[in-house]
Design a protein around this motif. Structure first.
Motif, short mmCIF file in Angstrom:
data_model
loop_
_atom_site.label_atom_id
_atom_site.label_comp_id
_atom_site.label_asym_id
_atom_site.label_seq_id
_atom_site.Cartn_x
_atom_site.Cartn_y
_atom_site.Cartn_z
N GLY A 29 0.75 -1.40 0.05
CA GLY A 29 -0.14 0.06 -0.04
C GLY A 29 0.92 1.14 -0.05
N GLN A 30 2.10 1.06 -0.06
CA GLN A 30 3.00 2.45 0.04
C GLN A 30 3.74 2.60 -1.23
OE1 GLN A 30 5.52 2.25 3.30
NE2 GLN A 30 3.79 1.85 4.90
N ALA A 31 4.20 3.56 -1.75
CA ALA A 31 4.82 4.09 -3.02
C ALA A 31 6.24 3.46 -2.81
CB ALA A 31 4.67 5.36 -3.45
N PRO A 32 7.02 3.02 -3.63
CA PRO A 32 8.51 2.82 -3.41
C PRO A 32 9.46 4.09 -2.96
CG PRO A 32 7.85 1.98 -5.51
CD PRO A 32 6.74 2.77 -4.86
N ALA A 33 10.11 3.97 -2.16
CA ALA A 33 10.86 5.02 -1.56
C ALA A 33 11.97 5.44 -2.58
CB ALA A 33 11.42 4.64 -0.08
N LEU A 34 12.23 6.87 -2.51
CA LEU A 34 13.09 7.55 -3.29
C LEU A 34 14.68 7.48 -2.42
CD1 LEU A 34 11.53 10.64 -4.89
CD2 LEU A 34 11.62 8.46 -5.85
N THR A 35 15.48 7.22 -3.40
CA THR A 35 16.98 7.18 -2.90
C THR A 35 17.17 8.74 -2.35
OG1 THR A 35 17.51 5.42 -4.17
CG2 THR A 35 19.24 6.52 -3.29
N ALA A 36 17.86 8.59 -1.13
CA ALA A 36 18.13 9.78 -0.53
C ALA A 36 19.48 10.76 -1.12
CB ALA A 36 18.74 9.95 0.89
N ILE A 37 19.35 11.92 -1.53
CA ILE A 37 20.47 12.62 -2.31
C ILE A 37 21.78 12.53 -1.47
CG2 ILE A 37 21.47 14.73 -2.93
CD1 ILE A 37 18.45 15.73 -3.43
N ALA A 38 22.73 12.28 -2.19
CA ALA A 38 24.32 11.69 -1.42
C ALA A 38 25.36 12.07 -2.41
CB ALA A 38 24.35 10.23 -0.80
N ASP A 39 26.46 12.35 -1.82
CA ASP A 39 27.71 12.61 -2.39
C ASP A 39 28.23 11.33 -3.21
OD1 ASP A 39 30.10 13.17 -3.42
OD2 ASP A 39 31.06 13.69 -1.53
N PRO A 40 28.25 11.01 -4.20
CA PRO A 40 28.47 9.98 -5.10
C PRO A 40 29.70 9.57 -4.64
CG PRO A 40 27.72 11.47 -6.69
CD PRO A 40 27.91 11.99 -5.32
N VAL A 185 12.09 9.38 -11.23
CA VAL A 185 10.65 9.94 -11.29
C VAL A 185 10.02 8.86 -10.76
CG1 VAL A 185 9.29 10.58 -12.66
CG2 VAL A 185 11.79 11.21 -13.43
N ARG A 186 8.87 9.11 -9.77
CA ARG A 186 7.87 8.34 -9.28
C ARG A 186 6.34 8.73 -9.99
NH1 ARG A 186 7.55 7.90 -3.19
NH2 ARG A 186 6.48 10.00 -3.32
N VAL A 187 5.77 8.00 -10.52
CA VAL A 187 4.56 8.09 -11.10
C VAL A 187 3.67 6.76 -10.44
CG1 VAL A 187 2.97 8.01 -13.14
CG2 VAL A 187 5.54 9.03 -13.35
N ASN A 188 2.59 7.39 -9.64
CA ASN A 188 2.04 6.47 -8.64
C ASN A 188 2.74 5.63 -8.14
OD1 ASN A 188 -0.33 7.60 -9.91
ND2 ASN A 188 -0.55 6.05 -11.50
N SER A 222 22.18 3.71 -17.38
CA SER A 222 21.11 2.57 -16.91
C SER A 222 19.95 3.48 -16.78
CB SER A 222 21.72 2.30 -15.73
OG SER A 222 20.61 1.29 -15.08
N TYR A 223 18.88 2.62 -17.59
CA TYR A 223 17.36 3.33 -17.52
C TYR A 223 16.83 1.91 -17.21
CZ TYR A 223 13.15 5.44 -18.90
OH TYR A 223 11.83 6.14 -18.91
N GLY A 224 16.02 1.93 -16.05
CA GLY A 224 15.14 0.83 -15.42
C GLY A 224 14.02 1.52 -14.65
N GLY A 225 13.67 0.48 -13.63
CA GLY A 225 12.47 1.07 -13.05
C GLY A 225 12.26 -0.13 -11.64
N ARG A 226 11.41 0.40 -10.88
CA ARG A 226 11.26 -0.63 -9.79
C ARG A 226 9.82 0.00 -9.35
NH1 ARG A 226 13.04 2.71 -5.22
NH2 ARG A 226 14.49 4.42 -5.92
N GLY A 227 9.11 -1.18 -8.47
CA GLY A 227 7.72 -0.72 -8.40
C GLY A 227 6.71 -1.96 -8.31
N GLN A 228 5.60 -1.72 -8.42
CA GLN A 228 4.74 -2.79 -8.69
C GLN A 228 4.73 -3.46 -10.07
OE1 GLN A 228 0.64 -1.37 -7.47
NE2 GLN A 228 1.27 -1.40 -5.31
N ILE A 229 4.76 -2.61 -10.94
CA ILE A 229 4.84 -3.15 -12.52
C ILE A 229 6.04 -4.05 -12.75
CG2 ILE A 229 4.95 -2.59 -14.70
CD1 ILE A 229 3.12 -0.14 -14.15
#
Length: 248
Positions: A29-40, A185-188, A222-229
């Motif tokens: 029931g929760q959206a995937p968490a975004l990664t915190a901004i950090a020094d690479p 970018v998080r969409v839904n 790298s272009y990918g995604g994570r989440g329910q889909i």
């Protein structure tokens, strides 16, 4: 691979699967968490880039002149050139590949001999060869066959056109810049990740502080995604474990 190793792998797989299951249940029931901004440069596994460098050239000045040999222009250059500066990478990928292979192999062999007749004669009460009624030509029977057929094809077409801001993380001794940028970018309930890293020449950076991805050396995109889909599209961890263990 012996039974003990297989049991160990299965146990570890089940433990990892249980951890993954608990994490998924906790995020229901929760959206995937975004990664915190950090020094690479502080992330685990980060290694400074080392490349072959040309001989250094001493900076010289002319008498009564404001120009120096290392300057890129008489006026101040607003393009990225120092650690921490930001530039925009124009990612453009449009390629395709098509390969088709077909192989076949077939072999068949057959040998016969009557094992049943021999064993039957050994326990019979016959006293002559005529009474045994054993066919010497059917003493043993073996049948074997091998047939291999393989078909392989690749029909790939990829197209990607987007942009991402990258940060200069290192300046090499010859002036080239090491850049790294990440965009989420998080969409839904689906997060799309875009990661760009590599080495660029300051002269390839355009006047509007942008650079095409084709000008990046040692490019890592790298272009990918994570989440329910994305989760639904991936095979279950049990199937992945069996694919890695089973020899056939």
């Amino acid at each position: 691979m012996n039974i003990a190793k297989i049991a160990t792998i299965l146990t570890l797989t089940l433990m990892l699967g249980a951890c993954n299951t608990m994490d998924r249940l906790a995020n229901v029931g929760q959206a995937p968490a975004l990664t915190a901004i950090a020094d690479p440069t502080t992330t685990a596994g980060y290694q400074p880039v080392r490349m072959p460098m040309p001989e250094p050239i001493a900076d010289t000045y002319q008498p009564n002149s404001l120009y120096r040999t290392s300057a890129k222009g008489f006026f101040k250059d607003e393009r990225a050139h120092r650690v921490g500066d930001i530039l925009t990478v124009m990612v453009t990928i449009d390629d395709s590949a098509k390969i088709n292979n077909n192989t076949q192999r077939n072999r068949t062999s057959s040998n016969t001999a009557g094992m049943g007749g021999l064993f039957g004669a050994a326990f019979s009460n016959a006293t002559s060869e005529a009474e045994l009624n054993v066919d010497p030509g059917a003493a043993v029977e073996f049948n074997s066959g091998i047939r291999d057929a393989g078909n392989g094809s690749v029909n790939r077409s990829e197209a990607l056109e987007t942009s991402v801001a990258a940060v200069v993380t290192q300046v090499l001794p010859n002036g080239n810049l090491v850049i790294e940028g990440r965009q989420e970018v998080r969409v839904n309930f689906e997060v799309r990740d875009l990661i760009v890293a590599g080495i660029v020449r300051p002269s390839d950076i355009q006047a509007n502080n942008t650079i095409p991805s084709t000008k990046i050396a040692e490019a890592r995109i790298s272009y990918g995604g994570r989440g329910q889909i994305t989760d639904v599209q991936q095979p279950r961890y049990g199937q992945q474990a069996l694919d890695a263990i089973l020899p056939f």
